[in-house]
Each structure stands twice: as C-alpha cells, then as structure tokens.
Design a protein around this motif. Structure first.
Motif, PDB file in Angstrom:
ATOM      1  N   THR A  58      51.185  35.689  41.235  1.00 35.58           N
ATOM      2  CA  THR A  58      50.046  36.786  41.263  1.00 35.58           C
ATOM      3  C   THR A  58      49.263  36.356  42.171  1.00 35.58           C
ATOM      4  O   THR A  58      48.634  37.241  43.055  1.00 35.58           O
ATOM      5  CB  THR A  58      49.695  36.566  39.735  1.00 35.58           C
ATOM      6  OG1 THR A  58      50.573  37.155  38.825  1.00 35.58           O
ATOM      7  CG2 THR A  58      48.436  38.049  39.798  1.00 35.58           C
ATOM      8  N   GLU A  87      50.343  37.297  45.646  1.00 37.33           N
ATOM      9  CA  GLU A  87      50.469  38.536  45.975  1.00 37.33           C
ATOM     10  C   GLU A  87      48.963  38.855  46.269  1.00 37.33           C
ATOM     11  O   GLU A  87      48.885  39.918  47.108  1.00 37.33           O
ATOM     12  CB  GLU A  87      51.034  39.278  44.717  1.00 37.33           C
ATOM     13  CG  GLU A  87      51.231  40.763  44.799  1.00 37.33           C
ATOM     14  CD  GLU A  87      51.706  41.374  43.572  1.00 37.33           C
ATOM     15  OE1 GLU A  87      51.938  42.533  43.791  1.00 37.33           O
ATOM     16  OE2 GLU A  87      51.716  40.774  42.430  1.00 37.33           O
ATOM     17  N   VAL A  88      48.160  38.367  45.504  1.00 38.77           N
ATOM     18  CA  VAL A  88      46.615  38.958  46.033  1.00 38.77           C
ATOM     19  C   VAL A  88      46.309  38.328  47.199  1.00 38.77           C
ATOM     20  O   VAL A  88      45.708  39.290  48.079  1.00 38.77           O
ATOM     21  CB  VAL A  88      45.813  38.535  44.935  1.00 38.77           C
ATOM     22  CG1 VAL A  88      44.238  38.469  45.355  1.00 38.77           C
ATOM     23  CG2 VAL A  88      45.851  39.076  43.338  1.00 38.77           C
ATOM     24  N   ARG A  89      46.537  37.419  47.613  1.00 40.84           N
ATOM     25  CA  ARG A  89      46.452  36.883  48.847  1.00 40.84           C
ATOM     26  C   ARG A  89      47.092  37.637  50.042  1.00 40.84           C
ATOM     27  O   ARG A  89      46.581  37.932  51.152  1.00 40.84           O
ATOM     28  CB  ARG A  89      46.744  35.323  49.218  1.00 40.84           C
ATOM     29  CG  ARG A  89      45.748  34.564  48.325  1.00 40.84           C
ATOM     30  CD  ARG A  89      46.153  33.050  48.534  1.00 40.84           C
ATOM     31  NE  ARG A  89      45.133  32.141  48.051  1.00 40.84           N
ATOM     32  CZ  ARG A  89      44.995  30.870  47.877  1.00 40.84           C
ATOM     33  NH1 ARG A  89      45.880  30.225  49.100  1.00 40.84           N
ATOM     34  NH2 ARG A  89      44.208  30.235  47.357  1.00 40.84           N
ATOM     35  N   LEU A  90      48.400  37.896  49.848  1.00 43.12           N
ATOM     36  CA  LEU A  90      49.284  38.706  50.659  1.00 43.12           C
ATOM     37  C   LEU A  90      48.508  40.429  50.724  1.00 43.12           C
ATOM     38  O   LEU A  90      48.479  40.794  52.155  1.00 43.12           O
ATOM     39  CB  LEU A  90      50.577  39.004  50.510  1.00 43.12           C
ATOM     40  CG  LEU A  90      51.295  37.718  50.563  1.00 43.12           C
ATOM     41  CD1 LEU A  90      52.888  37.790  50.097  1.00 43.12           C
ATOM     42  CD2 LEU A  90      51.447  37.373  52.033  1.00 43.12           C
ATOM     43  N   ASP A  91      47.885  40.801  49.878  1.00 44.45           N
ATOM     44  CA  ASP A  91      47.263  42.186  49.965  1.00 44.45           C
ATOM     45  C   ASP A  91      45.965  41.920  50.788  1.00 44.45           C
ATOM     46  O   ASP A  91      45.696  42.865  51.535  1.00 44.45           O
ATOM     47  CB  ASP A  91      46.879  42.383  48.446  1.00 44.45           C
ATOM     48  CG  ASP A  91      48.245  42.947  47.793  1.00 44.45           C
ATOM     49  OD1 ASP A  91      49.303  43.214  48.546  1.00 44.45           O
ATOM     50  OD2 ASP A  91      48.219  43.230  46.246  1.00 44.45           O
ATOM     51  N   ASP A  92      45.251  40.815  50.588  1.00 45.84           N
ATOM     52  CA  ASP A  92      43.918  40.679  51.262  1.00 45.84           C
ATOM     53  C   ASP A  92      44.315  40.606  52.712  1.00 45.84           C
ATOM     54  O   ASP A  92      43.641  41.186  53.668  1.00 45.84           O
ATOM     55  CB  ASP A  92      43.330  39.252  50.916  1.00 45.84           C
ATOM     56  CG  ASP A  92      42.632  39.546  49.297  1.00 45.84           C
ATOM     57  OD1 ASP A  92      42.472  40.776  49.084  1.00 45.84           O
ATOM     58  OD2 ASP A  92      42.269  38.575  48.879  1.00 45.84           O
ATOM     59  N   ASP A 136      47.075  41.665  54.318  1.00 47.11           N
ATOM     60  CA  ASP A 136      47.619  43.046  54.799  1.00 47.11           C
ATOM     61  C   ASP A 136      46.299  43.969  55.030  1.00 47.11           C
ATOM     62  O   ASP A 136      46.245  44.674  56.202  1.00 47.11           O
ATOM     63  CB  ASP A 136      48.411  43.537  53.924  1.00 47.11           C
ATOM     64  CG  ASP A 136      48.814  44.799  54.227  1.00 47.11           C
ATOM     65  OD1 ASP A 136      49.454  44.901  55.414  1.00 47.11           O
ATOM     66  OD2 ASP A 136      48.961  45.913  53.608  1.00 47.11           O
ATOM     67  N   ALA A 137      45.150  43.980  54.121  1.00 53.70           N
ATOM     68  CA  ALA A 137      43.957  44.648  54.464  1.00 53.70           C
ATOM     69  C   ALA A 137      43.405  44.296  55.671  1.00 53.70           C
ATOM     70  O   ALA A 137      42.802  45.088  56.563  1.00 53.70           O
ATOM     71  CB  ALA A 137      43.232  44.686  53.422  1.00 53.70           C
ATOM     72  N   ASP A 177      45.172  45.568  58.904  1.00 56.79           N
ATOM     73  CA  ASP A 177      45.175  46.830  59.018  1.00 56.79           C
ATOM     74  C   ASP A 177      43.576  46.872  59.515  1.00 56.79           C
ATOM     75  O   ASP A 177      43.619  47.923  60.783  1.00 56.79           O
ATOM     76  CB  ASP A 177      45.119  47.528  57.764  1.00 56.79           C
ATOM     77  CG  ASP A 177      46.466  47.717  57.277  1.00 56.79           C
ATOM     78  OD1 ASP A 177      47.551  47.369  57.963  1.00 56.79           O
ATOM     79  OD2 ASP A 177      46.722  48.080  55.902  1.00 56.79           O
TER      80      ASP A 177
END
Length: 119
Positions: A90, A93-98, A100-101, A104
């Motif tokens: 988890t 996953e949070v770090r990957l989302d960060d 990715d943001a 972008d």
C-alpha cells in the motif's frame, strides 16, 4: 386450553398437549424476561464473561504460537507477515501515485514551455 374455543376438540390429545406446551412456554418466557432484566443477572453475566475471557487468553496464545510454528515449518507466511506485506505494498502504491502525479506536472510544464517557445 385452546385460544379458540370453537375449534377445541376434547378427543384430540395432541391439541391439548400443544396448548399445555404453549402455556408453559409463555410462562417460562415471562419468568426469563423478568430474570434477565435484573442487575444481578447482568452482574453475573459480566463476571462469567470476564472469567471466560481471562481463562481463554492463554489458550488463544498457545493456538497462535502453534499456528505460527506450523506455518513456518511449511514455509507459509503468517497473518502478521501478510499484513506487513500488504502495508508495504500500500505504501509503495501511494508513492507510485505521487510520482505519477509529479511526472504529469513535469510533462505539463514541459509541454506548456514548448508551446510558449514555439509561438
């Protein structure tokens, strides 16, 4: 006796037995409701529950230890290990989302700077 006197049949012993059973069950239900709604019953139930919880603690610990040893000998993960792994995944996953943001944002900034320099 029967609650409906029109259908009462004195030659039906099962009907009389059912009526007697229903009457005794109603009487017991009323008595039990009165008993259960007392402070003494609540105190006794609480004491029994506390005693059971205290006595079941060591047994539960022994079962958990046995299960951990069994899983370890079978090369299987324990519940704690699976939970820790899920927490780590988890976090990843949070770090990957960060990331990715942020990527972008960088791409958007690059595109806008390219659009501004091309004009």
């Amino acid at each position: 006796m029967s609650s409906n006197s029109e259908t009462f049949n004195p030659f039906d012993p099962t009907g009389m037995l059912k009526d007697m059973r229903d009457a005794s069950m109603d009487a017991w239900a009323k008595v039990m409701v009165d008993v259960v709604n007392t402070d003494a019953y609540a105190d006794a139930s609480g004491a029994m529950l506390d005693a059971w919880l205290v006595s079941s603690g060591p047994f539960r610990k022994a079962v958990e230890d046995t299960m951990k040893n069994t899983l370890a000998s079978l090369n299987l993960p324990s519940r704690d290990e699976v939970t820790r792994l899920a927490e780590r995944l988890t976090n990843i996953e949070v770090r990957l989302d960060d990331m990715d943001a942020k990527l972008d944002e960088v791409l958007s900034a690059c595109r806008s700077s390219m659009d501004n320099s091309g004009n």
